[in-house]
Scaffold this motif. Structure first.
Motif, short mmCIF file in Angstrom:
data_model
loop_
_atom_site.label_atom_id
_atom_site.label_comp_id
_atom_site.label_asym_id
_atom_site.label_seq_id
_atom_site.Cartn_x
_atom_site.Cartn_y
_atom_site.Cartn_z
N ASN A 264 0.81 -1.22 0.00
CA ASN A 264 0.00 0.00 0.00
C ASN A 264 0.85 1.27 0.00
O ASN A 264 0.33 2.35 0.19
N TYR B 273 -10.10 16.48 -4.31
CA TYR B 273 -9.76 15.15 -4.82
C TYR B 273 -10.47 14.87 -6.14
O TYR B 273 -9.88 14.33 -7.07
N VAL C 238 -8.73 13.89 -9.67
CA VAL C 238 -9.05 12.73 -10.51
C VAL C 238 -9.40 13.19 -11.93
O VAL C 238 -8.95 12.58 -12.91
N GLN D 151 -5.68 4.60 -14.21
CA GLN D 151 -6.42 4.57 -12.95
C GLN D 151 -5.58 3.97 -11.82
O GLN D 151 -5.71 4.37 -10.68
N SER D 152 -4.69 3.04 -12.16
CA SER D 152 -3.89 2.36 -11.13
C SER D 152 -2.84 3.27 -10.50
O SER D 152 -2.36 2.98 -9.40
N LYS E 28 -5.44 7.28 -4.13
CA LYS E 28 -6.76 7.09 -3.51
C LYS E 28 -7.09 8.34 -2.69
O LYS E 28 -6.21 9.12 -2.33
N GLU E 29 -8.36 8.50 -2.38
CA GLU E 29 -8.77 9.69 -1.64
C GLU E 29 -8.11 9.74 -0.26
O GLU E 29 -7.72 10.80 0.21
N TRP E 30 -7.95 8.58 0.38
CA TRP E 30 -7.34 8.60 1.72
C TRP E 30 -5.88 8.99 1.63
O TRP E 30 -5.35 9.64 2.55
N HIS E 31 -5.17 8.65 0.53
CA HIS E 31 -3.80 9.11 0.35
C HIS E 31 -3.78 10.64 0.17
O HIS E 31 -2.95 11.33 0.75
N TYR E 32 -4.69 11.12 -0.66
CA TYR E 32 -4.78 12.55 -0.93
C TYR E 32 -5.04 13.31 0.37
O TYR E 32 -4.38 14.30 0.68
#
Length: 160
Positions: free
Chosen positions: A38, A82, A86, A96-97, A101-105
Motif C-alpha cells: 500500500n 480530490y 481525478v 487509474q492504477s 486514492k482519496e485517503w492518500h490525498y
C-alpha cells in the motif's frame, strides 16, 4: 538438555541451520525489507503535492504573527479537491492504477500542508489585498520598489 540450557526450541535450531550458506555464515534476516503493497509511489505523491499547491492560498493579515497557517477559499474542501485531481489525471490520460486514492490525498493534505478551508476570523485588509494584486502584475524592478515603498507608507499609517 542443550536446548533447555540456552532456552531455545528445536525449530529455532532447524531454521538457523537451514539459513547457513556454504561459507558457514548465516543469511541475514529479510523480514521487513520488502516494499509494502500500500506504499504510494513517489511520482504519485509528487503529483498530489503539485495539485494541492496549484490552488491559490491566502494569508491572514492580522493574525499572521501568531500563525503560519494559510487559507484556501471557503468554497473548497478535500473531497472536492480530490475530485478535481481525478478529473485532471483523466484529462492527462493517467492510468487509474497510478491515481492516488482519496485517503492518500487526504493524508498528504493533512500531514504536509498547513492549510485550512475557511477565511480566517481576522481577514486581510483592503490595502494589503490591493498591493498584493499590484505586485503580482508588476513589470519591472523599479515598479516593485515603488509599490513596496507605497505599501510601507500605508502600513505605517494604519498602525497609528
Amino acid at each position: 538438555m542443550f536446548l533447555n540450557t540456552i532456552g531455545v526450541t528445536d525449530k529455532f535450531v532447524r531454521v538457523s541451520l537451514n539459513k547457513i550458506r556454504d561459507s558457514g555464515v548465516v543469511q541475514p534476516d529479510n523480514s521487513g525489507r520488502h516494499i509494502p503493497k500500500n506504499k504510494l509511489p513517489e511520482t504519485v505523491r509528487m503529483s498530489v503535492i503539485s495539485h494541492i499547491s496549484s490552488f491559490p492560498v491566502y494569508e491572514s493579515h492580522y493574525s499572521r504573527a501568531r500563525s503560519k497557517r494559510k487559507y484556501l477559499g471557503p468554497e473548497l474542501n478535500i473531497s472536492l479537491m480530490y475530485k478535481l485531481y481525478v478529473e485532471k489525471c483523466k484529462t492527462d490520460n493517467i492510468e487509474q492504477s497510478v491515481i492516488a486514492k482519496e485517503w492518500h490525498y487526504r493524508k498528504i493534505f493533512n500531514e504536509e500542508f498547513n492549510l485550512s478551508f475557511y477565511n480566517p476570523s481576522n481577514d486581510t485588509c483592503d490595502d494589503c489585498d490591493y498591493f498584493l494584486k499590484v505586485l503580482k502584475e508588476r513589470r519591472s524592478e523599479e515598479e516593485t520598489a515603488a509599490i513596496m515603498a507605497q505599501q510601507k507608507k500605508a502600513s505605517r499609517r494604519s498602525r497609528k
